[in-house]
Scaffold this active site. Structure first.
Site, short mmCIF file in Angstrom:
data_model
loop_
_atom_site.label_atom_id
_atom_site.label_comp_id
_atom_site.label_asym_id
_atom_site.label_seq_id
_atom_site.Cartn_x
_atom_site.Cartn_y
_atom_site.Cartn_z
N CYS A 80 -5.45 4.57 0.81
CA CYS A 80 -4.10 5.13 0.74
C CYS A 80 -4.14 6.36 -0.15
O CYS A 80 -4.33 6.25 -1.37
CB CYS A 80 -3.09 4.13 0.19
SG CYS A 80 -1.38 4.75 0.28
N CYS A 198 -2.74 11.94 5.51
CA CYS A 198 -2.37 10.54 5.31
C CYS A 198 -3.31 9.67 6.11
O CYS A 198 -3.53 9.92 7.30
CB CYS A 198 -0.93 10.32 5.76
SG CYS A 198 -0.44 8.59 5.87
#
Length: 249
Positions: A80, A198
């Protein structure tokens, strides 16, 4: 006998992409190189991509590192980017040291990395000075990512964000839509395009297509994570169809 490497990832509970794109790249590599890989994950709770949820999720990282250490993985990485970058400039270094300490305490001596650090590292390997990026985050989080990268000495010319707060919805996005999205991105003077800043926003099928379309080297955080893993495993960083950073050499 072929060497088998165990790849460990610390994954947000709502992430459905890193356990798809990372194995896909390693499987593509298996088609041209002898090494083989297995994949192992531990999950941290997170549903909405907000600063509060990201901070709470980060607290679970130590537990996840201990669990992956029990599997004696050969490489360990968080999955992440924004959770790390939202904690402030350079935080990936602190996180990597903390998670590595947990792994060592549990008798696992694998290299430990973060996807956030991998993006920075990948861009520096490409000697990128000016980049343009796309991300699914709300604008305030996207700005934190931009600031983080610029703090590492890399100018961000432009950023396009899709403002999707639900992490599951991010993972359902069609990666080929990026071929249209990139037309809204100012890439003039860019050394590198980050098709997805991302790790939850799918992009792998579009990476080589965008690179060929623009004539500009193109990466994603997932691509940079695979490069970081291969480098730490001391394996040739080559994956077919994944853009310049994994072209070998």
């Amino acid at each position: 006998m072929r060497k088998i490497y165990r790849v460990g990832q610390i994954v947000p509970s709502s992430n459905t992409t890193m356990e798809t794109e990372i194995p896909a790249m390693f499987r593509a590599r298996e088609g041209i190189r002898p090494e083989r890989f297995t994949f192992h994950s531990s999950r941290m709770r997170m549903k909405k991509v907000t600063k509060d949820e990201l901070a709470a999720m980060n607290l679970e990282g130590r537990r996840c590192a201990a669990e992956l250490a029990d599997a004696r993985v050969d490489i360990m990485s968080t999955a992440c980017l924004v959770a790390i970058m939202s904690m402030g400039p350079g935080y990936h270094r602190e996180s990597e040291m903390e998670l590595a300490e947990v792994a060592r305490q549990n008798e696992c001596f694998a290299p430990v990395m973060t996807s956030a650090g991998a993006l920075v590292e990948g861009l520096k390997k490409m000697e990128a000075k000016r980049i343009s990026l796309m991300a699914p985050y709300m604008r305030p989080l996207t700005d934190l990512v931009v600031d983080y990268i610029e703090n590492e000495g890399i100018e961000v010319i432009d950023s396009v964000c899709f403002e999707i707060p639900d992490n599951l919805e991010v993972g359902r996005r069609d990666p080929m839509q990026l071929l249209s999205d990139v037309k809204r991105l100012n890439t003039e003077g860019a050394d590198v395009v980050v098709a997805s800043a991302c790790v939850q926003m799918p992009s792998l099928p579009a990476i080589q297509r965008i690179e060929d379309l623009l004539g500009i080297r193109t990466v994603s955080t997932a691509v940079c994570t695979v490069r970081g893993m291969l480098d730490r495993l001391e394996l040739e960083p080559v994956v077919p169809g994944a853009g310049a950073l994994l072209a070998g050499g």
